[in-house]
Design an enzyme around this catalytic site. Structure first.
Site, PDB file in Angstrom:
ATOM      1  N   HIS A  78      27.902 -16.388 -14.946  1.00  0.00           N
ATOM      2  CA  HIS A  78      29.213 -16.207 -14.548  1.00  0.00           C
ATOM      3  C   HIS A  78      29.706 -18.472 -15.089  1.00  0.00           C
ATOM      4  CE1 HIS A  78      27.345 -18.391 -11.347  1.00  0.00           C
ATOM      5  NE2 HIS A  78      28.327 -18.554 -10.600  1.00  0.00           N
ATOM      6  N   ASP A  82      30.026 -25.059 -11.781  1.00  0.00           N
ATOM      7  CA  ASP A  82      28.666 -25.884 -11.500  1.00  0.00           C
ATOM      8  C   ASP A  82      27.281 -24.872 -12.185  1.00  0.00           C
ATOM      9  OD1 ASP A  82      29.333 -23.062  -9.365  1.00  0.00           O
ATOM     10  OD2 ASP A  82      26.819 -23.551  -8.340  1.00  0.00           O
TER      11      ASP A  82
END
Length: 284
Positions: A78, A82
């Site tokens: 996704h 991060d």
């Protein structure tokens, strides 16, 4: 009161598949746990591997990933920073195409995947599972090796410890519950999460998450029934025992829960409106 979950949702995996290597990024924190898990997939003997979630833009982390190369493909679960902040640098350094459900991972014209897409790479078979909910573009990857061993790379849909957030408004609780039900079919299949340790049983973790989400939803429903509808106020009641540093993330989930409850109420009202033989007086 439903307790805040900080423990693993299933038993920890004592060993990883021989074709999976964990390279953890140095970005620990309340939302990332020990750091973002970057996974390197490669059947022993294969020259090229697959890199899953290059992680944050950290030069040292990229050097460690280079030590496990070369790579024929970069996959992303996704689009949260991060997990994908290092994508442009990794794509350039490793000269590997980037693939995921989303159309934008900070590279030009990434190759968009679809639910059910099957990839034969690195001596492995990778099947794309669209699992929206945490984000709209969340995907999991079911990986099967020639030895018959399987694992599901779960990104942030299932974590190795604690529970994840529904990142409203991009995330959607109804979608998330459906995705968990889908993952509950993978009994005794190792879960390789985006944060935290690997788990022995993806299905067990998914069922635990489902039960926890339903319990939290019941709490929110009870608070709303008392007239408390402001998201921050709901967080203060439902997540009262949770570290306040996590309240902003909890508010994402609460907003998703409130939207889910509103949609459920609207659907119920629509059903009443469309029921044959009922009149306005019947509904008063």
């Amino acid at each position: 009161m439903t307790a805040h979950v900080t423990t693993p949702a299933a038993a920890l995996a004592s060993d990883l598949p021989g074709w999976a290597t964990l390279v953890r990024a140095p970005n620990p924190g309340p939302m990332t746990l020990d750091g973002t898990n970057t996974w390197v997939l490669r059947q022993p003997g294969e020259r090229y591997g697959v890199l899953v979630d290059p992680g944050p833009a950290d030069a040292g982390h990229l050097d460690r990933l280079a030590a496990h190369g070369p790579y024929s493909m970069i996959l992303v679960t996704h689009g949260h920073p991060d997990h994908v902040e290092a994508v442009p640098a990794a794509a350039e350094r490793f000269q590997a195409p980037v693939r995921g459900l989303t159309v934008d991972h900070q590279v030009q014209e990434p190759d968009r995947l679809g639910d059910g897409t099957v990839l034969d790479v690195a001596g492995l078979t990778v099947t794309v599972l669209a699992t929206p909910g945490h984000t709209a573009d969340s995907a999991c990857f079911l990986v099967a090796g020639p030895d018959g061993r399987q694992a599901v790379l779960t990104g942030d849909t299932i974590l190795g410890r604690g529970t994840t957030v529904v990142a409203w408004p991009d995330g959607d609780l109804g979608d998330y519950l459906a995705s968990l039900r889908r993952l509950a079919a993978y009994d005794e299949v190792t879960a390789l999460p985006g944060h935290g340790p690997a788990l022995t049983d993806c299905a067990a973790a998914a069922r635990f998450y489902l039960a926890h989400r339903q319990a939290r939803l019941d709490q929110v429903r009870q608070v709303v029934a008392r007239g408390v509808t402001d998201p921050a106020a709901v967080v203060a009641e439902v997540y009262a025992t949770v570290d306040r540093a996590l309240w902003p993330a909890a508010e994402w989930s609460v907003r998703a829960q409130l939207a889910y409850l509103r949609a459920s109420t609207d659907d119920t009202a629509g059903d009443r409106e469309s029921t044959p033989g009922r009149t306005g007086l019947d509904r008063q």
